[in-house]
Design a protein around this motif. Structure first.
Motif, mmCIF file in Angstrom:
data_model
loop_
_atom_site.group_PDB
_atom_site.id
_atom_site.type_symbol
_atom_site.label_atom_id
_atom_site.label_comp_id
_atom_site.label_asym_id
_atom_site.label_seq_id
_atom_site.Cartn_x
_atom_site.Cartn_y
_atom_site.Cartn_z
ATOM 1 N N LYS A 76 12.599 32.411 -13.261
ATOM 2 C CA LYS A 76 12.148 31.446 -14.266
ATOM 3 C C LYS A 76 10.699 31.032 -14.029
ATOM 4 O O LYS A 76 10.084 30.405 -14.875
ATOM 5 N N THR A 77 10.149 31.441 -12.887
ATOM 6 C CA THR A 77 8.754 31.152 -12.559
ATOM 7 C C THR A 77 7.791 32.131 -13.222
ATOM 8 O O THR A 77 6.579 31.995 -13.067
ATOM 9 N N GLN A 78 8.330 33.101 -13.955
ATOM 10 C CA GLN A 78 7.492 34.077 -14.654
ATOM 11 C C GLN A 78 7.745 33.991 -16.154
ATOM 12 O O GLN A 78 8.802 33.552 -16.603
ATOM 13 N N ASN A 125 16.331 21.985 -9.689
ATOM 14 C CA ASN A 125 16.063 21.106 -8.557
ATOM 15 C C ASN A 125 14.924 21.600 -7.670
ATOM 16 O O ASN A 125 14.726 21.102 -6.582
ATOM 17 N N GLY A 126 14.205 22.609 -8.135
ATOM 18 C CA GLY A 126 13.087 23.133 -7.361
ATOM 19 C C GLY A 126 13.490 24.011 -6.189
ATOM 20 O O GLY A 126 12.659 24.336 -5.350
ATOM 21 N N GLU A 127 14.763 24.424 -6.140
ATOM 22 C CA GLU A 127 15.245 25.232 -5.025
ATOM 23 C C GLU A 127 15.838 26.570 -5.441
ATOM 24 O O GLU A 127 16.334 27.312 -4.597
ATOM 25 N N ASP A 128 15.833 26.869 -6.737
ATOM 26 C CA ASP A 128 16.419 28.125 -7.215
ATOM 27 C C ASP A 128 15.530 28.659 -8.337
ATOM 28 O O ASP A 128 15.364 28.003 -9.362
#
Length: 149
Positions: A76-78, A125-128
């Protein structure tokens, strides 16, 4: 007595080889750099042959297709995850796809009449980093049965 080693080479997997190519929607193509560690998975659902009970045994009936589910573990960061989200929101129907496995000994899987079926729960949650989309379609099997018609 022979001293030959009975072991055969076990082969090699290539985690960079797996991909999903969209025949009519190349903007959705997925290769290794867009994927989380789980990569791509394919599940063929149902039976390849039905067994119909009879009085003293079973009658076989070859199924012409199975449903196929392909999970793509996008990041999801791309931006590609956003492309999938937008496509699902506008038109989840995506046509035919070709899935290339991580072993060169397996041929590709051609899956027809596909759609983006769902997205697994998103952890925000910033971890996945995962955005796991499930694509579903039809996988044709028992092709030789058409020669008997």
């Amino acid at each position: 007595m022979s001293n030959s080693n009975p072991m055969i080479p076990q082969g090699t997997l290539n985690r960079l080889r797996g991909s999903v190519n969209f025949v009519s929607n190349p903007q959705l193509n997925v290769t290794a750099p867009y994927l989380g560690k789980a990569g791509i998975s394919i599940t063929l659902e149902g039976e390849s042959t039905a067994f119909i009970p009879a009085m003293t045994g079973a009658v076989t009936s070859a199924e012409p297709f199975m449903m196929a589910s392909v999970e793509v573990n996008l990041l999801k960061t791309q931006g590609l995850a956003s492309v999938y989200k937008a496509r699902m929101e506008s038109n989840s129907l995506i046509g035919d796809i070709v899935v290339t496995p991580d072993a060169s000994t397996l041929t590709t899987f051609g899956i027809t009449n596909c759609a983006i079926e769902s997205v697994k729960p998103l952890q925000l949650n910033g971890e996945d980093a995962g955005f796991v989309a499930t694509i579903k379609g039809t996988y044709f099997i028992n092709n030789d049965a058409w020669n008997l018609v």
